[in-house]
Design a protein around this motif. Structure first.
Motif, PDB file in Angstrom:
ATOM      1  N   THR A  59       1.079  -0.995   0.036  1.00 41.98           N
ATOM      2  CA  THR A  59      -0.045   0.332  -0.031  1.00 41.98           C
ATOM      3  C   THR A  59       0.844   1.169  -0.023  1.00 41.98           C
ATOM      4  OG1 THR A  59      -0.207   0.282   2.336  1.00 41.98           O
ATOM      5  CG2 THR A  59      -1.705  -1.352   1.346  1.00 41.98           C
ATOM      6  N   LEU A  95     -12.356  -2.502  -0.517  1.00 39.91           N
ATOM      7  CA  LEU A  95     -12.370  -1.410  -1.326  1.00 39.91           C
ATOM      8  C   LEU A  95     -13.168  -0.814  -1.922  1.00 39.91           C
ATOM      9  CD1 LEU A  95      -9.450  -3.611  -3.490  1.00 39.91           C
ATOM     10  CD2 LEU A  95      -9.253  -2.410  -1.565  1.00 39.91           C
ATOM     11  N   GLU A 100     -11.194   4.556  -7.858  1.00 39.82           N
ATOM     12  CA  GLU A 100     -10.244   3.532  -7.979  1.00 39.82           C
ATOM     13  C   GLU A 100      -9.243   3.824  -6.561  1.00 39.82           C
ATOM     14  OE1 GLU A 100      -8.811   3.651 -12.812  1.00 39.82           O
ATOM     15  OE2 GLU A 100      -7.993   5.300 -11.392  1.00 39.82           O
ATOM     16  N   THR A 101      -8.401   2.700  -6.606  1.00 40.13           N
ATOM     17  CA  THR A 101      -7.610   2.600  -5.335  1.00 40.13           C
ATOM     18  C   THR A 101      -6.292   2.398  -5.623  1.00 40.13           C
ATOM     19  OG1 THR A 101      -9.389   1.871  -3.950  1.00 40.13           O
ATOM     20  CG2 THR A 101      -7.257   1.570  -2.885  1.00 40.13           C
ATOM     21  N   TYR A 103      -2.156   1.254  -5.162  1.00 40.78           N
ATOM     22  CA  TYR A 103      -1.331   0.217  -4.510  1.00 40.78           C
ATOM     23  C   TYR A 103       0.122   0.226  -5.501  1.00 40.78           C
ATOM     24  CZ  TYR A 103      -5.351  -1.599  -2.212  1.00 40.78           C
ATOM     25  OH  TYR A 103      -6.223  -1.575  -1.532  1.00 40.78           O
TER      26      TYR A 103
END
Length: 225
Positions: A59, A95, A100-101, A103
């Motif tokens: 992350t 999530l 969007e996320t 990483y």
């Protein structure tokens, strides 16, 4: 002494260049489509030497959080002329479903030591770090489709950009009245990012280009603040 120092520096630079050339990652970013079971990325080794390759996802705050993704294979040998496919699989995680996320995917290549090598040598491991962006099933389209919706402001010596879209906007360049903004990065969905204004920049015209899902540079967008 200067000659020895110069030779050592040249040797180190050669080692670094060789390691970087050894393992080639097949992309500058990886978009994980939430409607799919996995995402894949190729790695290849055009060299004659072998490498030990280690892969993992972390992350942005890797010190406290654990990424809900697994990479297979996590550790493998990549011989000269070989190619392999890394598969990223989601392993749980709560999530966001509407944006969007981000990483980070890491690929570390460690050069092998030749069995017949008798002299002491310096082995340098090279780590490639690329963005892994999880795009939920409900988010359709691509960043380039809505890059013109970014909102720009000026606050003192800072240029601020607000992103009302569900996409990460990764900038290739930003210019204020034709003068480039230095150290541009990205702005996350629903947030505001700040960059230093170019020196002696006047006027209110701003232009920007974003990077596509495939690492290509999109069209120039223009606006004002």
């Amino acid at each position: 002494m200067k000659l020895i120092h110069g030779a050592l520096v040249a040797s180190l630079l050669t080692c670094v260049w060789a390691a970087q050339a050894g393992v080639i990652v097949g992309g500058t970013r990886l978009i994980y489509d939430g409607s799919k079971k996995e995402a894949s990325l190729s790695v290849s080794n055009p060299d004659k030497s072998s490498y030990l390759v280690q892969t993992w996802v972390e992350t942005p705050d890797s010190a406290t959080d654990k990424a809900p993704f697994m990479v297979t294979p996590p550790l493998f040998r990549l011989d000269g002329g070989q190619k392999n496919v890394l598969r990223v699989v989601r392993a749980g995680g709560n999530l966001a479903s509407d944006k969007e996320t981000l990483y980070w995917m890491n690929i570390k290549a460690i050069p092998s030591m030749e069995s017949n090598q008798t002299q002491n040598t310096l082995q340098i491991a090279i780590k490639t770090r690329i963005k892994l962006i999880f795009r939920p099933q409900g988010v359709k389209g691509a960043p380039e489709d809505v890059a013109d919706k970014l909102v720009w402001h000026r606050s003192g010596h800072s240029l601020q950009v607000t992103n009302p879209t569900p996409f990460y906007m990764n900038f290739m360049e930003i210019k204020v009245t034709g003068k480039p903004v230095s150290n541009v990065t990205y702005v996350a969905p629903g947030t505001t990012a700040s960059f230093d204004m170019p020196e002696k920049a006047s006027g209110t015209r701003v232009s920007w280009k974003v990077i596509s899902d495939y690492g290509a540079v999109g069209a120039e967008h223009q606006g004002s603040f």
